[in-house]
Design a protein around this motif. Structure first.
Motif, PDB file in Angstrom:
ATOM      1  N   GLY A 117       0.921  -1.163   0.071  1.00 49.21           N
ATOM      2  CA  GLY A 117       0.081  -0.019  -0.019  1.00 49.21           C
ATOM      3  C   GLY A 117       0.932   1.201  -0.037  1.00 49.21           C
ATOM      4  N   PHE A 118       2.151   1.193   0.132  1.00 46.82           N
ATOM      5  CA  PHE A 118       3.226   2.332   0.037  1.00 46.82           C
ATOM      6  C   PHE A 118       3.134   2.745  -1.298  1.00 46.82           C
ATOM      7  CE2 PHE A 118       7.321   4.237  -0.974  1.00 46.82           C
ATOM      8  CZ  PHE A 118       7.276   5.157   0.166  1.00 46.82           C
ATOM      9  N   ILE A 119       3.097   4.229  -1.240  1.00 46.40           N
ATOM     10  CA  ILE A 119       2.977   5.013  -2.961  1.00 46.40           C
ATOM     11  C   ILE A 119       4.241   5.921  -2.544  1.00 46.40           C
ATOM     12  CG2 ILE A 119       1.902   6.725  -4.117  1.00 46.40           C
ATOM     13  CD1 ILE A 119      -0.799   5.349  -3.195  1.00 46.40           C
ATOM     14  N   PRO A 120       5.204   5.819  -3.405  1.00 43.75           N
ATOM     15  CA  PRO A 120       6.385   6.637  -3.415  1.00 43.75           C
ATOM     16  C   PRO A 120       5.982   8.004  -3.440  1.00 43.75           C
ATOM     17  CG  PRO A 120       6.876   4.934  -4.986  1.00 43.75           C
ATOM     18  CD  PRO A 120       5.400   4.631  -4.391  1.00 43.75           C
ATOM     19  N   PRO A 121       6.535   9.070  -2.811  1.00 38.65           N
ATOM     20  CA  PRO A 121       6.116  10.606  -2.730  1.00 38.65           C
ATOM     21  C   PRO A 121       5.805  11.285  -4.250  1.00 38.65           C
ATOM     22  CG  PRO A 121       7.644   9.846  -1.168  1.00 38.65           C
ATOM     23  CD  PRO A 121       7.868   8.971  -1.947  1.00 38.65           C
ATOM     24  N   HIS A 122       6.885  10.651  -5.208  1.00 34.01           N
ATOM     25  CA  HIS A 122       6.776  11.440  -6.569  1.00 34.01           C
ATOM     26  C   HIS A 122       5.835  10.800  -7.134  1.00 34.01           C
ATOM     27  CE1 HIS A 122       9.087   7.647  -6.932  1.00 34.01           C
ATOM     28  NE2 HIS A 122       8.546   7.565  -8.356  1.00 34.01           N
ATOM     29  N   LEU A 123       4.880   9.609  -6.690  1.00 40.91           N
ATOM     30  CA  LEU A 123       3.762   9.270  -7.724  1.00 40.91           C
ATOM     31  C   LEU A 123       2.449   9.590  -6.905  1.00 40.91           C
ATOM     32  CD1 LEU A 123       5.088   5.770  -8.838  1.00 40.91           C
ATOM     33  CD2 LEU A 123       5.111   7.926  -9.771  1.00 40.91           C
ATOM     34  N   LEU A 124       2.476  10.193  -5.852  1.00 36.13           N
ATOM     35  CA  LEU A 124       1.351  10.724  -5.029  1.00 36.13           C
ATOM     36  C   LEU A 124       0.522  11.532  -6.097  1.00 36.13           C
ATOM     37  CD1 LEU A 124       2.494  11.579  -1.460  1.00 36.13           C
ATOM     38  CD2 LEU A 124       0.929   9.873  -2.199  1.00 36.13           C
ATOM     39  N   PRO A 125       0.832  12.460  -6.997  1.00 37.04           N
ATOM     40  CA  PRO A 125       0.057  13.174  -7.698  1.00 37.04           C
ATOM     41  C   PRO A 125      -1.073  12.244  -8.525  1.00 37.04           C
ATOM     42  CG  PRO A 125       1.918  14.259  -7.703  1.00 37.04           C
ATOM     43  CD  PRO A 125       2.090  12.985  -7.272  1.00 37.04           C
ATOM     44  N   HIS A 126      -0.483  11.190  -8.960  1.00 36.38           N
ATOM     45  CA  HIS A 126      -1.096  10.344  -9.819  1.00 36.38           C
ATOM     46  C   HIS A 126      -2.049   9.344  -9.321  1.00 36.38           C
ATOM     47  CE1 HIS A 126       1.359  11.411 -13.168  1.00 36.38           C
ATOM     48  NE2 HIS A 126       2.626  11.325 -12.211  1.00 36.38           N
ATOM     49  N   ALA A 127      -1.778   9.191  -7.954  1.00 40.42           N
ATOM     50  CA  ALA A 127      -2.694   8.321  -6.992  1.00 40.42           C
ATOM     51  C   ALA A 127      -3.781   9.198  -6.732  1.00 40.42           C
ATOM     52  CB  ALA A 127      -1.736   8.038  -5.700  1.00 40.42           C
ATOM     53  N   ASN A 128      -3.540  10.533  -6.373  1.00 36.84           N
ATOM     54  CA  ASN A 128      -4.620  11.572  -5.798  1.00 36.84           C
ATOM     55  C   ASN A 128      -5.699  11.554  -7.087  1.00 36.84           C
ATOM     56  OD1 ASN A 128      -3.481  11.768  -3.589  1.00 36.84           O
ATOM     57  ND2 ASN A 128      -2.398  13.677  -4.204  1.00 36.84           N
ATOM     58  N   ASP A 129      -5.160  11.219  -8.355  1.00 39.00           N
ATOM     59  CA  ASP A 129      -5.849  11.479  -9.732  1.00 39.00           C
ATOM     60  C   ASP A 129      -6.854  10.236  -9.962  1.00 39.00           C
ATOM     61  OD1 ASP A 129      -5.341  14.055 -10.112  1.00 39.00           O
ATOM     62  OD2 ASP A 129      -3.918  13.497 -11.733  1.00 39.00           O
ATOM     63  N   GLY A 130      -6.794   9.127  -8.814  1.00 41.28           N
ATOM     64  CA  GLY A 130      -7.429   7.800  -9.093  1.00 41.28           C
ATOM     65  C   GLY A 130      -6.529   6.879  -9.644  1.00 41.28           C
ATOM     66  N   PHE A 131      -5.253   7.015 -10.146  1.00 43.63           N
ATOM     67  CA  PHE A 131      -4.581   6.064 -10.644  1.00 43.63           C
ATOM     68  C   PHE A 131      -3.586   5.155  -9.721  1.00 43.63           C
ATOM     69  CE2 PHE A 131      -5.346   9.043 -13.955  1.00 43.63           C
ATOM     70  CZ  PHE A 131      -5.101   8.454 -15.280  1.00 43.63           C
ATOM     71  N   THR A 132      -3.757   3.830 -10.121  1.00 41.05           N
ATOM     72  CA  THR A 132      -2.943   2.858  -9.307  1.00 41.05           C
ATOM     73  C   THR A 132      -1.588   3.078  -9.568  1.00 41.05           C
ATOM     74  OG1 THR A 132      -4.915   1.432  -9.249  1.00 41.05           O
ATOM     75  CG2 THR A 132      -2.509   0.484  -8.686  1.00 41.05           C
ATOM     76  N   VAL A 133      -0.598   3.126  -8.640  1.00 42.38           N
ATOM     77  CA  VAL A 133       0.792   3.299  -8.740  1.00 42.38           C
ATOM     78  C   VAL A 133       1.719   2.360  -8.031  1.00 42.38           C
ATOM     79  CG1 VAL A 133       0.557   5.938  -9.390  1.00 42.38           C
ATOM     80  CG2 VAL A 133       0.769   5.120  -6.886  1.00 42.38           C
ATOM     81  N   PRO A 134       2.653   1.790  -8.654  1.00 44.20           N
ATOM     82  CA  PRO A 134       2.720   1.636 -10.032  1.00 44.20           C
ATOM     83  C   PRO A 134       1.685   0.396 -10.564  1.00 44.20           C
ATOM     84  CG  PRO A 134       4.772   0.510  -9.231  1.00 44.20           C
ATOM     85  CD  PRO A 134       3.833   1.133  -7.959  1.00 44.20           C
ATOM     86  N   ALA A 135       1.212   0.294 -11.708  1.00 49.49           N
ATOM     87  CA  ALA A 135       0.347  -0.619 -12.427  1.00 49.49           C
ATOM     88  C   ALA A 135       1.300  -1.843 -12.732  1.00 49.49           C
ATOM     89  CB  ALA A 135      -0.251  -0.032 -13.519  1.00 49.49           C
ATOM     90  N   ARG A 136       0.663  -3.256 -12.548  1.00 50.67           N
ATOM     91  CA  ARG A 136       1.319  -4.381 -12.893  1.00 50.67           C
ATOM     92  C   ARG A 136       0.515  -4.680 -14.311  1.00 50.67           C
ATOM     93  NH1 ARG A 136       1.455  -9.061  -9.058  1.00 50.67           N
ATOM     94  NH2 ARG A 136      -0.637  -8.973  -9.846  1.00 50.67           N
ATOM     95  N   ILE A 137       1.587  -4.866 -15.332  1.00 45.19           N
ATOM     96  CA  ILE A 137       0.576  -5.388 -16.474  1.00 45.19           C
ATOM     97  C   ILE A 137      -0.103  -6.391 -16.469  1.00 45.19           C
ATOM     98  CG2 ILE A 137       2.901  -6.822 -17.363  1.00 45.19           C
ATOM     99  CD1 ILE A 137       2.611  -5.316 -20.042  1.00 45.19           C
ATOM    100  N   PHE A 138       0.202  -7.220 -15.746  1.00 52.01           N
ATOM    101  CA  PHE A 138      -1.023  -8.489 -15.820  1.00 52.01           C
ATOM    102  C   PHE A 138      -2.210  -8.087 -15.145  1.00 52.01           C
ATOM    103  CE2 PHE A 138       3.198 -10.602 -16.245  1.00 52.01           C
ATOM    104  CZ  PHE A 138       2.867 -11.360 -17.335  1.00 52.01           C
ATOM    105  N   ASP A 139      -2.267  -6.870 -14.633  1.00 50.71           N
ATOM    106  CA  ASP A 139      -3.604  -6.450 -13.873  1.00 50.71           C
ATOM    107  C   ASP A 139      -4.259  -5.394 -14.859  1.00 50.71           C
ATOM    108  OD1 ASP A 139      -3.075  -7.793 -11.521  1.00 50.71           O
ATOM    109  OD2 ASP A 139      -2.152  -5.734 -10.490  1.00 50.71           O
ATOM    110  N   LEU A 140      -3.772  -5.105 -16.000  1.00 48.21           N
ATOM    111  CA  LEU A 140      -4.403  -4.230 -17.102  1.00 48.21           C
ATOM    112  C   LEU A 140      -5.141  -4.980 -18.025  1.00 48.21           C
ATOM    113  CD1 LEU A 140      -1.037  -2.107 -17.646  1.00 48.21           C
ATOM    114  CD2 LEU A 140      -2.997  -1.641 -15.947  1.00 48.21           C
ATOM    115  N   ALA A 141      -5.757  -4.247 -18.809  1.00 46.10           N
ATOM    116  CA  ALA A 141      -6.843  -4.832 -19.731  1.00 46.10           C
ATOM    117  C   ALA A 141      -7.085  -3.513 -20.851  1.00 46.10           C
ATOM    118  CB  ALA A 141      -8.181  -5.263 -19.254  1.00 46.10           C
ATOM    119  N   PRO A 142      -7.449  -4.142 -22.044  1.00 47.66           N
ATOM    120  CA  PRO A 142      -8.044  -2.922 -22.831  1.00 47.66           C
ATOM    121  C   PRO A 142      -9.096  -2.204 -22.434  1.00 47.66           C
ATOM    122  CG  PRO A 142      -7.693  -5.021 -24.207  1.00 47.66           C
ATOM    123  CD  PRO A 142      -7.424  -5.499 -22.666  1.00 47.66           C
ATOM    124  N   GLY A 143      -8.894  -0.952 -22.695  1.00 46.07           N
ATOM    125  CA  GLY A 143      -9.923   0.239 -22.246  1.00 46.07           C
ATOM    126  C   GLY A 143      -9.491   0.789 -20.831  1.00 46.07           C
TER     127      GLY A 143
END
Length: 100
Positions: free
Chosen positions: A10-36
């Protein structure tokens, strides 16, 4: 040299917090991704590409997106970028459509 300790769950590196605050999972794992899924590809904390995944090849760490800025299809080598993803269902922008 002391080996790096793994980040706590659940740790989010400080430099990625702006993206997490926008609702993005950081960092994303490619096996969790899907088209769309909407992603952002970052290099050295700089946004390089943003768009919706159109195709994946996780075994080779590749994904293709429809890039929001250039309005073209781009290939993303996930080993070259930090990829953050908006995993919210149905969160695609219908106004963005690939040009013929």
């Amino acid at each position: 040299m002391t080996p790096k300790k793994p980040a706590p769950s659940g740790f989010i590196p400080p430099h990625l917090l702006p993206h997490a605050n926008d609702g993005f999972t950081v960092p994303a794992r490619i096996f969790d991704l899907a088209p769309g899924t909407r992603i952002r590809a970052l290099r050295d904390d700089t946004l390089c590409h943003a768009g919706t995944i159109t195709e994946l090849l996780p075994e080779m760490s590749l994904l293709w997106i429809f890039d929001e800025q250039s309005r073209t299809r781009k290939i993303i080598e996930t080993k070259e970028f930090t990829v953050v993803a908006n995993m919210a269902p149905g969160d695609t922008n219908p106004a963005l459509k690939e040009q013929p």
